[in-house]
Design an enzyme around this catalytic site. Sequence first.
Site, PDB file in Angstrom:
ATOM      1  N   CYS A  58      12.824  11.381   6.649  1.00 32.23           N
ATOM      2  CA  CYS A  58      12.827  10.905   7.853  1.00 32.23           C
ATOM      3  C   CYS A  58      14.289  10.858   8.674  1.00 32.23           C
ATOM      4  O   CYS A  58      14.513  11.241   9.795  1.00 32.23           O
ATOM      5  CB  CYS A  58      12.701   9.260   7.968  1.00 32.23           C
ATOM      6  N   GLU A  77       9.316  15.942  15.628  1.00 36.87           N
ATOM      7  CA  GLU A  77       9.558  15.793  14.321  1.00 36.87           C
ATOM      8  C   GLU A  77       8.779  16.913  13.446  1.00 36.87           C
ATOM      9  O   GLU A  77       7.636  16.816  13.481  1.00 36.87           O
ATOM     10  CB  GLU A  77       9.431  14.422  13.752  1.00 36.87           C
ATOM     11  N   LYS A 104       0.747  -1.170  -0.053  1.00 34.27           N
ATOM     12  CA  LYS A 104      -0.104  -0.002  -0.187  1.00 34.27           C
ATOM     13  C   LYS A 104       0.936   1.195   0.006  1.00 34.27           C
ATOM     14  O   LYS A 104       1.599   1.442   0.997  1.00 34.27           O
ATOM     15  CB  LYS A 104      -0.869   0.081   1.194  1.00 34.27           C
ATOM     16  N   GLU A 115       9.794   1.321  10.075  1.00 25.45           N
ATOM     17  CA  GLU A 115      10.933   2.524   9.985  1.00 25.45           C
ATOM     18  C   GLU A 115      10.089   3.670  10.249  1.00 25.45           C
ATOM     19  O   GLU A 115       9.244   4.084   9.535  1.00 25.45           O
ATOM     20  CB  GLU A 115      11.088   2.289   8.628  1.00 25.45           C
TER      21      GLU A 115
HETATM   22  P1  NAD Z   1       1.957   8.146   8.308  1.00 27.74           P
HETATM   23  O1  NAD Z   1       2.399   7.366   9.617  1.00 27.74           O
HETATM   24  O2  NAD Z   1       0.894   9.129   8.532  1.00 27.74           O
HETATM   25  O3  NAD Z   1       1.635   7.252   7.156  1.00 27.74           O
HETATM   26  C1  NAD Z   1       2.400   6.159   6.555  1.00 27.74           C
HETATM   27  C2  NAD Z   1       1.791   5.200   6.159  1.00 27.74           C
HETATM   28  O4  NAD Z   1       0.725   4.558   6.896  1.00 27.74           O
HETATM   29  C3  NAD Z   1       0.702   5.631   4.840  1.00 27.74           C
HETATM   30  O5  NAD Z   1       0.826   4.756   3.706  1.00 27.74           O
HETATM   31  C4  NAD Z   1      -0.397   5.883   5.672  1.00 27.74           C
HETATM   32  O6  NAD Z   1      -1.773   5.577   4.619  1.00 27.74           O
HETATM   33  C5  NAD Z   1      -0.440   4.587   6.652  1.00 27.74           C
HETATM   34  N1  NAD Z   1      -1.363   4.569   7.628  1.00 27.74           N
HETATM   35  C6  NAD Z   1      -1.957   5.572   8.429  1.00 27.74           C
HETATM   36  N2  NAD Z   1      -2.766   5.320   9.294  1.00 27.74           N
HETATM   37  C7  NAD Z   1      -2.611   3.912   9.352  1.00 27.74           C
HETATM   38  C8  NAD Z   1      -3.153   2.974  10.297  1.00 27.74           C
HETATM   39  N3  NAD Z   1      -4.030   3.192  11.419  1.00 27.74           N
HETATM   40  N4  NAD Z   1      -2.979   1.654  10.098  1.00 27.74           N
HETATM   41  C9  NAD Z   1      -2.080   1.351   8.929  1.00 27.74           C
HETATM   42  N5  NAD Z   1      -1.666   2.202   8.322  1.00 27.74           N
HETATM   43  C10 NAD Z   1      -2.042   3.458   8.420  1.00 27.74           C
HETATM   44  O7  NAD Z   1       3.449   9.077   7.715  1.00 27.74           O
HETATM   45  P2  NAD Z   1       3.560   9.751   6.618  1.00 27.74           P
HETATM   46  O8  NAD Z   1       3.039  11.069   7.065  1.00 27.74           O
HETATM   47  O9  NAD Z   1       3.005   9.116   5.361  1.00 27.74           O
HETATM   48  O10 NAD Z   1       5.137   9.813   6.612  1.00 27.74           O
HETATM   49  C11 NAD Z   1       5.932  10.749   7.356  1.00 27.74           C
HETATM   50  C12 NAD Z   1       6.454  10.067   8.687  1.00 27.74           C
HETATM   51  O11 NAD Z   1       7.342   8.895   8.079  1.00 27.74           O
HETATM   52  C13 NAD Z   1       7.631  10.751   9.381  1.00 27.74           C
HETATM   53  O12 NAD Z   1       7.266  10.574  10.575  1.00 27.74           O
HETATM   54  C14 NAD Z   1       8.873  10.412   8.842  1.00 27.74           C
HETATM   55  O13 NAD Z   1       9.817  10.362   9.739  1.00 27.74           O
HETATM   56  C15 NAD Z   1       8.543   8.652   8.755  1.00 27.74           C
HETATM   57  N6  NAD Z   1       9.397   8.060   7.816  1.00 27.74           N
HETATM   58  C16 NAD Z   1      10.210   7.308   8.285  1.00 27.74           C
HETATM   59  C17 NAD Z   1      11.243   6.290   7.337  1.00 27.74           C
HETATM   60  C18 NAD Z   1      12.109   5.836   7.823  1.00 27.74           C
HETATM   61  O14 NAD Z   1      12.896   4.849   6.927  1.00 27.74           O
HETATM   62  N7  NAD Z   1      12.406   5.444   9.137  1.00 27.74           N
HETATM   63  C19 NAD Z   1      11.065   6.949   6.229  1.00 27.74           C
HETATM   64  C20 NAD Z   1      10.373   8.013   5.457  1.00 27.74           C
HETATM   65  C21 NAD Z   1       9.399   8.443   6.412  1.00 27.74           C
END
Ligand code: NAD
Length: 496
Positions: free
Chosen positions: A289, A390, A180, A255
Amino acid sequence: MSQEVKEYQMYIGGQFVESESKEKSQSICPGDQKVLASFPKGNAADVDKAVAAAKETFENSDWGHVRNSVERGKLLREISKSIRERLDELAEIESLDSGKTITETNLIDIHMAADTFEYFADLATQIYGEVLPVPADVLDFTWREPLGVCGAIGAWNFPIMFNAWKIAPALAAGNCAVYKPAELTSLSSLELAKIFDQVGLPAGTVNIVTGPGRSVGQAIAEHQDVAKVSFTGSTEVGRNILKSAGSNLKKTTLELGGKSPNIVFPDADMKRAVNGAMTAIFYNGGECCIAGSRLFLHEDIYDEFLGQLVERTQKIKLGHPSDWEARMGPMVTRDHQKKVLSYIEWGKKNGLKLLCGGNIPKDPELSEGNFIEPTIFAAEDNQLKLCQEEVFGPVLTVQKFKGEEEAIRLANDTIYGLASAVWTQDIKRAFRVAKKIKAGQVWINQYMIVTPFGPHGGYKQSGYGKDLSKYCLEEYTQLKNIYVDLSEDEMLVFYD
Ligand code: NAD
C-alpha cells in the site's frame, strides 16, 4: 511445509470448526500453483456465530475490565513469544501462501507481528483517562472504555502483520474481536488462531472467520452487534465498508490504497536514494500500500540517477517464495499478474518510455509462477492513468522536476495520501517539503520503515484512522466523561 494438503478450520468461540455451509476454499502457492491447504469458506451465518461468541465473552466475563489489564498484557506477551518460537514455520507458511519471499517473511513480517503483540502488551495497563481542570466546584474526569466487539478485515499483502495490527490493540483495550483475513492469504491467521488457543485466551475473545469479502466481510461490516470495523484494503471496497458500517453507525478505521511520491533532490546521497527508490517500489513485489510508485527526480540528477537505478533493477533476482536468494517473488494470483501486465501494456501503447522490464520473465524455472519483471517507465504527464492509478505491482513511473514547488505540486496531484519520501541533505528543505506533502507518512532520507511505535494511516482517499502506536488505542476505545459535584452550595434550580 510438507507436500500433503493441510486442512484448516476456522476459530469461533474457542473451537476449531467448519463453516456452517461446509464449503471449502484452497490456498494455492503463487510460485508454482501447488495446492497447499484447504480452509472453510465462511458466510454470514458463521459471522453471526463469531459475533455472538465475542459478545458473550465481552458482556459476561471480566475480560474487558480494567482490573484484568495486567492479565491481558501477559496473554499478549505470550502470543508474541509463541510467534517468535515458531518463526521459521510461520515464515514458510506465509511465503508459500502469499508469494512473499522467505527473506522478507523470515527477517521482517513475522518479527513485526510478534513486536506488535509485545508493544500492545506493554500498553494494556496504560489506557486511562484524564482529570480535566473545569473552573467550577466539580471534579471532571474521563474513562477510556472498550467498545465491545471489534470487527476487522485484512488485505492479502501483509497477512500476519495485519492480523497483529488489528487484534493486538483491540485486545489490549479490553475488546473482543472477529477477524476476517483476505481469502487469498488466510493461512497465517489460522495458524495464529492455534497460538491464541494455546496461550489460553478465553473462548470467544478472538474469532477468525475465513471466507469471501462479499459474504463474510460485508456481514462483519453490517452487523448490529459489532461496534467497530477496522478495514485494510482498496479504496473502492473501503467505500462499501463505510456504507455497510452505517447500519449501526459503527466506528470505522479505513487503511486504503496509495500512489505514493518519492522525491529526490540533487543534494541527496545518491547511493542511499537509489536503494530507497528500489525498496520503495520493488519490496514485496510492489504489492505494498505504501509503495513509492511515483519517483520524482530533479533534472540535474535525472540521467545519472536513472542510469544507476535501471542497471541495478535489471539485476534483481526473481525466484520462488521459498528461495532465500530471491529478492522478488511472484504476484499473488494469475489474475493479479494479468491486471499488472495490462497496466504495463497500457503504458507501452500510450507513449510512456519503457526503461526496463515490462514482461513476464523468460527463465523457464519461473514459468509456473505469477512473475513479472521489475518495470520502470519514464513519464511526462502526471495525469496519465499509470501515474494516477494504483497498480499494486513492480511498476514504477519516473518524472523529472525543476524546483521544489513543482515537486510538491506533482506529489500532491493524486487522490491518495498514504505515504511519501523526500531525499535531501538540506534539513530546512526536508522539513518544508514534509510539511507541504498531503500524506499520513513522510520519510526523510528513508523509505519503508514501519514500526509498532509510529502511527500508520492515510490522508485523503487513502482513508482515515490509525493502525499501530498509542494513537490507534483511540480507535479501539470510547471516552466517557464523569462530573462529580463537589460544591457546598444549593444546586441551581430553575423550577419552583
Ligand atoms: P480488497 O479491498 O479487494 O480486499 C480487502 C479485504 O476486504 C479482503 O479481506 C476482502 O475479502 C474484503 N472485502 C472485499 N469486498 C468486501 C465487501 N464488499 N465488504 C467487506 N469486505 C470486503 O483489497 P486487497 O486486494 O486485499 O488489497 C489490496 C488493496 O489494499 C490495495 O488497494 C492496497 O493499497 C490496500 N492496502 C492498504 C493498506 C493500508 O494500510 N493503507 C495496507 C495494505 C493494503
